[in-house]
Design a protein around this motif. Structure first.
Motif, PDB file in Angstrom:
ATOM      1  N   SER A 257      36.437  34.947  36.666  1.00  0.00           N
ATOM      2  CA  SER A 257      35.918  33.620  36.146  1.00  0.00           C
ATOM      3  C   SER A 257      34.312  33.149  35.490  1.00  0.00           C
ATOM      4  O   SER A 257      33.862  33.876  35.818  1.00  0.00           O
ATOM      5  CB  SER A 257      36.245  33.196  37.425  1.00  0.00           C
ATOM      6  N   LEU A 258      34.926  32.899  34.460  1.00  0.00           N
ATOM      7  CA  LEU A 258      34.388  32.510  33.149  1.00  0.00           C
ATOM      8  C   LEU A 258      33.902  31.347  33.269  1.00  0.00           C
ATOM      9  O   LEU A 258      34.596  30.341  33.102  1.00  0.00           O
ATOM     10  CB  LEU A 258      34.372  32.901  31.602  1.00  0.00           C
ATOM     11  N   ASN A 259      32.943  30.578  32.839  1.00  0.00           N
ATOM     12  CA  ASN A 259      32.490  29.240  32.830  1.00  0.00           C
ATOM     13  C   ASN A 259      31.126  28.851  32.033  1.00  0.00           C
ATOM     14  O   ASN A 259      30.398  29.714  31.675  1.00  0.00           O
ATOM     15  CB  ASN A 259      31.522  28.418  34.291  1.00  0.00           C
TER      16      ASN A 259
ATOM     17  N   LEU B  80      38.116  29.378  32.388  1.00  0.00           N
ATOM     18  CA  LEU B  80      38.401  30.137  31.829  1.00  0.00           C
ATOM     19  C   LEU B  80      38.752  31.813  33.388  1.00  0.00           C
ATOM     20  O   LEU B  80      37.993  32.584  33.523  1.00  0.00           O
ATOM     21  CB  LEU B  80      38.435  31.322  30.537  1.00  0.00           C
ATOM     22  N   PHE B  81      40.324  31.505  33.611  1.00  0.00           N
ATOM     23  CA  PHE B  81      40.499  32.934  34.602  1.00  0.00           C
ATOM     24  C   PHE B  81      41.292  34.147  33.869  1.00  0.00           C
ATOM     25  O   PHE B  81      41.933  33.909  33.040  1.00  0.00           O
ATOM     26  CB  PHE B  81      41.400  31.885  35.908  1.00  0.00           C
TER      27      PHE B  81
ATOM     28  N   TYR C 196      33.185  36.613  25.727  1.00  0.00           N
ATOM     29  CA  TYR C 196      34.024  35.269  26.095  1.00  0.00           C
ATOM     30  C   TYR C 196      33.118  34.390  25.297  1.00  0.00           C
ATOM     31  O   TYR C 196      31.581  33.704  26.415  1.00  0.00           O
ATOM     32  CB  TYR C 196      34.751  35.457  26.941  1.00  0.00           C
ATOM     33  N   LEU C 197      33.532  33.373  24.640  1.00  0.00           N
ATOM     34  CA  LEU C 197      32.888  32.407  24.044  1.00  0.00           C
ATOM     35  C   LEU C 197      33.401  31.187  24.265  1.00  0.00           C
ATOM     36  O   LEU C 197      34.508  31.472  23.770  1.00  0.00           O
ATOM     37  CB  LEU C 197      32.240  32.293  22.545  1.00  0.00           C
TER      38      LEU C 197
ATOM     39  N   ARG D 240      29.090  38.398  28.372  1.00  0.00           N
ATOM     40  CA  ARG D 240      30.041  39.058  27.969  1.00  0.00           C
ATOM     41  C   ARG D 240      30.922  40.379  29.362  1.00  0.00           C
ATOM     42  O   ARG D 240      29.796  40.209  29.991  1.00  0.00           O
ATOM     43  CB  ARG D 240      28.792  40.849  27.683  1.00  0.00           C
ATOM     44  N   LEU D 241      32.025  40.765  28.840  1.00  0.00           N
ATOM     45  CA  LEU D 241      32.107  41.386  30.303  1.00  0.00           C
ATOM     46  C   LEU D 241      32.729  42.831  30.377  1.00  0.00           C
ATOM     47  O   LEU D 241      32.995  42.665  29.441  1.00  0.00           O
ATOM     48  CB  LEU D 241      33.732  40.245  30.170  1.00  0.00           C
TER      49      LEU D 241
END
Lengths: 114, 111
Positions: B20-22, B74-75, B87-88, B106-107
């Motif tokens: 999960s990115l937020n 973003l999942f 991821y931006l 950064r993932l």
């Protein structure tokens, strides 16, 4: 192949020595833009152009110049580089002039100013 | 306060995990919300594009926008090592040419 091409990819220079980073796109896009990317700050816009001979300042334009004499080319000029301009630079283009639509980025130009 | 806030991470997960990115934002004029993926030594590439509120799904990726909370996500399901990237989030709307980017997360997905 549709692409945005930047050169040089890597450059080390000294304070005060003028340099130009070239950018060219082959997609006939109206809009082109330059960004710098710094850790923790993300992408910040330097200058943009919505058409030939039309350019405008972004958020961090100080110390930079641009020109748009042809639709495909949008060079970034550093007249007198300083160490605080050490950064990763991206050129981008978009088909239309508005804010919607995908931005296509070049592969980046890493600049170090000593 | 930045116009777009994004936790830079880094975020490290095992292969197969749900990621999960937020991002949060302050400008209520934003209407277009994007996620770009940037591999090391490459330029960002558009991953997901959403207009206004709601969900959008594309394979293992789901983008969510909650305009009332000024929050986008973003999942990534069944994450793969090839998802390792920065991821931006990006958003625009209101003023002409007013696109704003988050700092990027950064993932790393470990096999």
């Amino acid at each position: 192949e549709a692409q945005v091409t930047q050169n040089p990819r890597y450059l080390i220079t000294v304070t005060g020595k003028k340099l130009t980073v070239t950018c060219s796109q082959n997609m006939n896009h109206e809009y082109m833009s330059w960004y710098r990317q710094d850790p923790g700050l993300g992408l910040r816009q330097i200058y943009y152009s919505m058409n030939v001979e039309v350019t405008d300042k972004g958020d961090v334009p100080e110390g930079y110049k641009v020109s748009r004499k042809e639709k495909r080319n949008f060079p970034l000029i550093l007249e007198s580089p300083s160490p605080n301009q050490t950064s990763l630079y991206f050129c981008a283009s978009r088909r239309d002039r508005g804010t919607t639509g995908e931005l296509f980025f070049g592969e980046g130009s890493r600049l170090t100013v000593l | 306060q930045k116009e777009v806030e994004q936790d830079p991470g880094p975020l490290s997960v095992p292969e197969g995990a749900i990621v999960s990115l937020n991002c949060t934002y302050s400008n209520s004029a934003f209407q277009y919300f994007m996620w770009y993926r940037q591999y090391s030594r490459k330029g960002p590439e558009l991953l997901m594009y959403t207009y206004s509120s709601g969900n959008k799904e594309d394979g293992r990726f789901t983008a969510q926008v909650d305009k009332s909370s000024k929050y986008i996500s973003l999942f990534i399901r069944d994450s793969q090592p090839s998802d390792s990237a920065t991821y931006l989030c990006a958003m625009s709307g209101g003023n002409n040419n007013d696109m704003r980017f988050g700092a990027g997360t950064r993932l790393t997905v470990k096999p």
